[in-house]
Scaffold this active site. Structure first.
Site, short mmCIF file in Angstrom:
data_model
loop_
_atom_site.label_atom_id
_atom_site.label_comp_id
_atom_site.label_asym_id
_atom_site.label_seq_id
_atom_site.Cartn_x
_atom_site.Cartn_y
_atom_site.Cartn_z
N LYS A 208 54.04 26.44 -14.23
CA LYS A 208 55.17 26.18 -13.34
C LYS A 208 56.49 26.32 -14.11
O LYS A 208 57.41 26.97 -13.66
CB LYS A 208 55.04 24.77 -12.75
CG LYS A 208 56.14 24.38 -11.79
CD LYS A 208 55.92 22.98 -11.22
CE LYS A 208 57.14 22.57 -10.39
NZ LYS A 208 57.05 21.17 -9.94
N GLU A 214 51.22 25.57 -25.11
CA GLU A 214 49.81 25.99 -25.16
C GLU A 214 49.61 27.32 -24.41
O GLU A 214 48.95 28.24 -24.89
CB GLU A 214 48.90 24.92 -24.55
CG GLU A 214 48.88 23.58 -25.26
CD GLU A 214 49.89 22.60 -24.68
OE1 GLU A 214 50.96 23.05 -24.18
OE2 GLU A 214 49.60 21.38 -24.70
N GLY A 272 52.80 19.75 -10.52
CA GLY A 272 51.70 20.48 -11.16
C GLY A 272 50.35 19.93 -10.75
O GLY A 272 49.44 20.66 -10.38
N ARG A 273 50.23 18.60 -10.73
CA ARG A 273 48.94 17.98 -10.42
C ARG A 273 48.61 18.02 -8.93
O ARG A 273 47.57 17.52 -8.51
CB ARG A 273 48.90 16.56 -10.96
CG ARG A 273 50.06 15.69 -10.55
CD ARG A 273 50.10 14.42 -11.37
NE ARG A 273 51.27 13.59 -11.08
CZ ARG A 273 52.45 13.72 -11.69
NH1 ARG A 273 52.60 14.64 -12.62
NH2 ARG A 273 53.47 12.94 -11.37
N GLU A 358 48.73 10.45 -14.32
CA GLU A 358 50.05 11.04 -14.57
C GLU A 358 51.02 10.66 -13.44
O GLU A 358 52.23 10.71 -13.60
CB GLU A 358 49.96 12.56 -14.71
CG GLU A 358 51.23 13.19 -15.30
CD GLU A 358 51.03 14.62 -15.77
OE1 GLU A 358 51.16 15.54 -14.93
OE2 GLU A 358 50.73 14.82 -16.97
N HIS A 389 22.33 7.05 -17.91
CA HIS A 389 21.73 7.02 -19.25
C HIS A 389 22.80 6.98 -20.33
O HIS A 389 22.54 7.26 -21.50
CB HIS A 389 20.86 8.28 -19.44
CG HIS A 389 19.85 8.47 -18.37
ND1 HIS A 389 18.58 7.93 -18.43
CD2 HIS A 389 19.94 9.11 -17.18
CE1 HIS A 389 17.92 8.25 -17.32
NE2 HIS A 389 18.72 8.96 -16.54
N LYS A 500 55.53 15.77 -27.06
CA LYS A 500 55.72 17.21 -27.19
C LYS A 500 56.94 17.50 -28.07
O LYS A 500 56.92 18.36 -28.94
CB LYS A 500 55.91 17.86 -25.81
CG LYS A 500 54.65 17.89 -24.97
CD LYS A 500 54.74 18.88 -23.81
CE LYS A 500 55.41 18.43 -22.62
NZ LYS A 500 55.24 19.27 -21.40
#
Ligand code: F6P
Length: 532
Positions: A208, A214, A272-273, A358, A389, A500
């Protein structure tokens, strides 16, 4: 008493850290405290055994059932829930979001991910044009000679598409292999490139902001890989045409030589989410095709309509939210384990972690006041039956209060496998029984299980595109509703920026020996002794 959910907040007028918050002042909040004290001693097994319990404590929307019958609530609780929702101004907040008001006040933005799943007829021209461009680009790729598509994105530009792609694997309608790379860890991209044929591979740069380190690093390395494999100059048109971009910053993408015809836009009013419904869903349209993606959108739209028009006590996202507040703020259950009994939903908890944490992992309210009540819970979990388990021992015998959401698809993908699917379902329901009933330790004290542990269950007829759209939208609106009750801005994420920024200085220290704090410097010195 946990500091996170004080019964009475001591007010020190001139001390910011103890400024009173509206929520804690509300009489209904105090009534809920009193009610919680009474129900704390209630026997959940007896509550669940009451006649008509299931009928009174589940909500059905098409092929989705939200079953909250195993929660420590009664008729009075439901009344208090509705009163809390009403007094927190939930109706006004919903109207504000769906009317495009700039409710994300710190970024001065509207919140309109709901618009992206509205029918074509309800869309502004620009949004409809972008949806059509999405379908055109996806179809062009689907009918081409492309064998591999690699999505480069992280956070909301990765988690939604990855999760939905896996959930809807039986509905894939292409021979194209779609891969997802998010981490800057070089191994992540390397592993995918090793599986791709450079002459027939495309890259989608999903970002966005088009500033995420990254994603930009992975884009650069992907281009280098193509250049070396195809023996073409880095800036050749042939290479540039192997890249598509999905972004709110088209001009930035063009600076990286991505052709305007290869750029899909998203708007600043899509967080974004919350963006899987947008062109960030391009990998999904490539995998599923236009019609199935439209079904996915339609499922979410159906929940939007339900959310906007249903009384609180019959409103699935609102009940999800209130039950979460009830457990989090009044029973100190500050973590929520989400346990899908479906291997196809193996990435669902990862997705929810960003969506929920977030959005509501904050401690300053919309007026900038420090909050001294619990807000967003820690979301964790894993796939049943595997996690039986792994951590179910703790769930059954620890003293920790933990919110539980089970998600249980009912139909097997292949009807001939229904008997095995029934074993999966029986495991889930058996665990839910054990959480309620527990067991005495008469014979062996170590076997004592208190039981009395509440849970929610989503029963889903099958994991179809429509039902996945519905399930995700339910959780989105649950997060929104909790943000309203806790008086948060659920749509910014200032907490992710500091780390960041500091990483930039650390990189300078790593690469150019720039000055940094003592601990970091010593760590770098040690690491360098290994690198040399
Ligand atoms: O984690 C911070 C964040 O901004 C998320 O909100 C977002 O989904 C992710 O980084 C990726 O951002 P972008 O899509 O701009 O690359």
């Amino acid at each position: 008493m946990s500091i996170l959910s004080p019964k009475k907040i001591e007010i020190k007028e001139n001390n910011l850290w103890h400024r009173e918050n509206e929520l804690a002042k509300m009489p209904v909040w105090q009534k809920l405290w009193h009610h919680a004290e009474i129900l704390a001693n209630a026997n959940l097994y007896e509550m669940c055994d009451e006649p008509g319990r299931f009928e009174a404590c589940h909500l059905k929307l098409d092929e989705l059932i939200f079953d909250f019958s195993r929660q420590k609530i009664n008729h009075e609780t439901m009344g208090l829930f509705s009163e809390l929702a009403e007094l927190c101004g939930l109706k006004v907040a919903i109207d504000q979001m769906f009317s495009g008001e700039k409710i994300n006040h710190t970024e001065n933005r509207a919140v309109k991910h709901w618009l992206l799943r509205s029918p074509d007829a309800d869309l502004p021209k620009a949004v409809l044009a972008e949806r059509n461009k999405l379908f055109e680009i996806a179809e062009k790729i689907r009918v081409s000679e492309i064998t591999d598509v690699v999505n480069l994105g992280i956070g909301g530009s990765d988690l939604g598409p990855v999760m939905v792609a896996e959930a809807l694997k039986p509905y894939w309608d292409t021979d194209i292999s779609v891969h997802f790379v998010s981490n800057i860890d070089p191994a992540a991209l390397d592993d995918v490139l090793n599986k791709c044929r450079p002459e027939s591979t495309l890259f989608i740069v999903s970002s966005k902001s088009f500033t995420t380190e990254e994603t930009l690093e992975n884009m650069t390395r992907a281009k280098q890989w193509l250049s070396e494999c195809l023996n073409k100059p880095i800036q050749s048109e042939e290479l540039n045409n192997c890249f598509y971009a999905v972004t709110a910053k088209s001009e930035s993408a063009q600076k990286y030589h991505i052709h305007p015809d290869h750029i899909l836009s998203i708007w600043d009013w899509v967080g974004g989410r919350y963006s899987v419904w947008s062109s960030i869903g391009l990998p999904l349209v490539i995998l599923l095709g236009k019609n199935q993606f439209i079904e996915f959108l339609a499922g979410a739209h159906a929940v939007d309509t339900h959310f906007c028009n249903t009384p609180w006590h019959q409103n699935i996202p609102v009940m999800m939210a209130l039950l979460g507040v009830w457990q989090n703020n009044f029973f100190e259950a500050h973590t929520q384990a989400v346990i899908p009994y479906s291997d196809r939903l193996k990435y669902f908890t990862n997705y929810l972690q960003q969506l929920d944490m977030e959005s509501n992992g904050k401690s300053v309210d919309t007026q900038g006041r420090n909050i001294d009540y619990a807000t967003g819970a820690v979301v964790w979990g894993g796939v049943g039956t595997n996690v039986q388990h792994a951590f179910f021992q703790l769930l059954h015998q620890s003293k920790l209060p933990i919110q539980l959401d089970f998600i249980m698809p009912i139909l097997a993908e292949k009807s001939e496998h229904q008997s095995t699917q029934n074993k999966l379902i029986a495991n889930g329901l058996g665990q839910l029984k054990a959480f309620v009933e527990g067991q005495s330790g008469n014979s062996k004290p170590a076997n004592f299980m208190e039981g009395n542990k509440p849970s929610n269950v989503f029963f889903i007829k099958k994991l179809s595109p429509k039902n996945m759209g519905m399930l995700i939208a339910c959780y989105e609106h649950k997060v929104f509703t909790q943000g309203v009750i806790w008086n948060l801005n659920s749509f910014d994420q200032p907490g992710v920026e500091l780390g960041k920024k500091l990483a930039e200085g650390v990189l300078e220290a790593v690469t150019h020996n720039a000055k940094t704090d003592n601990l970091t410097a010593q760590a770098i010195q040690l690491l360098n002794s290994w690198v040399k």
